[in-house]
Design a protein around this motif. Structure first.
Motif, PDB file in Angstrom:
ATOM      1  N   TRP A 125       0.812  -1.218   0.000  1.00 52.62           N
ATOM      2  CA  TRP A 125       0.000   0.000   0.000  1.00 52.62           C
ATOM      3  C   TRP A 125       0.848   1.271   0.000  1.00 52.62           C
ATOM      4  O   TRP A 125       0.359   2.346  -0.343  1.00 52.62           O
ATOM      5  N   ALA A 126       2.117   1.177   0.367  1.00 50.62           N
ATOM      6  CA  ALA A 126       2.993   2.347   0.401  1.00 50.62           C
ATOM      7  C   ALA A 126       3.801   2.508  -0.881  1.00 50.62           C
ATOM      8  O   ALA A 126       4.557   3.468  -1.014  1.00 50.62           O
ATOM      9  N   CYS A 127       3.646   1.596  -1.828  1.00 52.45           N
ATOM     10  CA  CYS A 127       4.463   1.560  -3.052  1.00 52.45           C
ATOM     11  C   CYS A 127       3.821   2.371  -4.176  1.00 52.45           C
ATOM     12  O   CYS A 127       2.705   2.073  -4.600  1.00 52.45           O
ATOM     13  N   GLN A 198      -2.329   7.735  -0.534  1.00 52.11           N
ATOM     14  CA  GLN A 198      -0.900   7.403  -0.379  1.00 52.11           C
ATOM     15  C   GLN A 198      -0.056   8.673  -0.285  1.00 52.11           C
ATOM     16  O   GLN A 198      -0.114   9.535  -1.154  1.00 52.11           O
ATOM     17  N   PRO A 199       0.746   8.813   0.770  1.00 52.04           N
ATOM     18  CA  PRO A 199       1.555  10.022   0.965  1.00 52.04           C
ATOM     19  C   PRO A 199       2.824   9.994   0.116  1.00 52.04           C
ATOM     20  O   PRO A 199       3.216   8.949  -0.421  1.00 52.04           O
ATOM     21  N   GLY A 205       4.692   9.224   6.151  1.00 50.08           N
ATOM     22  CA  GLY A 205       3.592   8.359   5.758  1.00 50.08           C
ATOM     23  C   GLY A 205       2.354   8.682   6.582  1.00 50.08           C
ATOM     24  O   GLY A 205       2.343   9.613   7.389  1.00 50.08           O
ATOM     25  N   LEU A 206       1.306   7.944   6.368  1.00 45.82           N
ATOM     26  CA  LEU A 206       0.089   8.149   7.138  1.00 45.82           C
ATOM     27  C   LEU A 206       0.313   7.710   8.580  1.00 45.82           C
ATOM     28  O   LEU A 206       0.969   6.699   8.838  1.00 45.82           O
ATOM     29  N   SER A 207      -0.237   8.460   9.507  1.00 44.14           N
ATOM     30  CA  SER A 207      -0.176   8.047  10.909  1.00 44.14           C
ATOM     31  C   SER A 207      -1.181   6.923  11.137  1.00 44.14           C
ATOM     32  O   SER A 207      -2.068   6.669  10.307  1.00 44.14           O
TER      33      SER A 207
END
Length: 285
Positions: A125-127, A198-199, A205-207
């Motif tokens: 999900w962070a990619c 997505q940041p 990133g998201l907290s």
């Protein structure tokens, strides 16, 4: 910001390899290698440039150090969450959870599902490359599930932690496991919202609170979810799942002459897509 430990020689070598990969990609771009339609191959190539000069991609291509695991989430006995459908509807396939240190078990498709094409998607999900793939192909895949053409199994991983100033990829994959455990039928909606939010790389990133809020907007408001995300219930399982996939030689593909495991990776019955043509063409084979 938490202080990072000094890099090992292995990590320094991976970073150097990634910088070289980024350089090659930039040279290709300068030579005019452009594609309007983002396919999975070009998405990964873009990740080489965008993820902190390629460092995170290098980590994505190497197995994690952690090999032990806590108990896994429910509905992910294969360490992926499976979906089937028909008549325009999609539903998650319920399964038990794996015990601590237990191995995953392959999903056993029965009945009408047994004759369908079984598609697996490995993603983070962070990619950013995974977000690009989601934007281009999520509807195609879910429509194919809803029409009864395919089954779909999603494997959330944590491969780009070093692209953020916190372990956001791990926290995101833990959140994915929490959703699979508590509200599996909301997973696809949650994933869409998480990719939309997505940041940028290089940030924290998201907290955890951000993720709880975004998942709540998808209708998942069970207090157990908040506790699962805040406590990092499945962090050990996430590390083991990522390590397992990175070590699986059958999932490695070749991009720009380099054979490794990349995210996203699309496969059918465990055999990765060769990235020839479009995803639509691939599903029609």
């Amino acid at each position: 910001m938490a202080k990072r430990p000094n890099r090992s020689q292995s990590e320094n070598r991976m970073a150097a390899e990634a910088r070289e990969a980024a350089k090659r990609t930039q040279e290709l771009a300068a030579a005019g290698l452009r594609r309007r339609r983002i396919l999975i191959s070009s998405s990964v190539a873009a990740a080489i440039v965008l993820i902190l000069g390629g460092v995170a991609l290098a980590i994505a291509l190497k197995p994690k150090d952690v090999v032990t695991t806590d108990a896994g989430p429910a509905n992910m006995a294969s360490w992926g969450i499976a979906f089937t459908g028909g008549d325009g509807e999609i539903s998650a396939v319920p399964t038990g959870a794996t015990a601590a240190t237990a191995s995953p078990t392959s999903t056993q498709w029965t009945g009408e599902d047994a004759d369908k094409k079984h598609v697996q998607l490995y993603l983070d999900w962070a990619c950013p490359a995974c977000k690009a793939f989601e934007g281009d192909n999520a509807k195609l895949l879910t429509d194919a599930v809803a029409s009864g053409e395919i089954t779909l199994e999603l494997f959330p991983l944590a491969v780009v932690d070093r692209a953020y100033t916190t372990d956001y990829a791990t926290r995101g994959a833990n959140a994915a496991a929490c959703v699979a455990d508590i509200a599996p039928d909301s997973f696809l909606d949650v994933q869409e919202r998480m990719f939309a939010a997505q940041p940028a790389e290089g940030t924290a990133g998201l907290s955890n609170d951000d993720m709880i809020r975004i998942i709540g907007e998808a209708g998942v408001t069970d207090p157990k979810l908040s506790a699962c995300i805040t406590d990092g219930t499945y962090r050990g399982w996430v590390a083991a799942a990522t390590n397992r996939v990175a070590l699986d030689e059958s999932l490695r593909t070749t991009i720009q002459g380099r054979t490794a495991f990349y995210t996203p990776t699309l496969a059918t019955d465990g055999k990765p897509w060769d990235r020839e043509g479009t995803v639509e063409d691939y599903l029609a084979r």
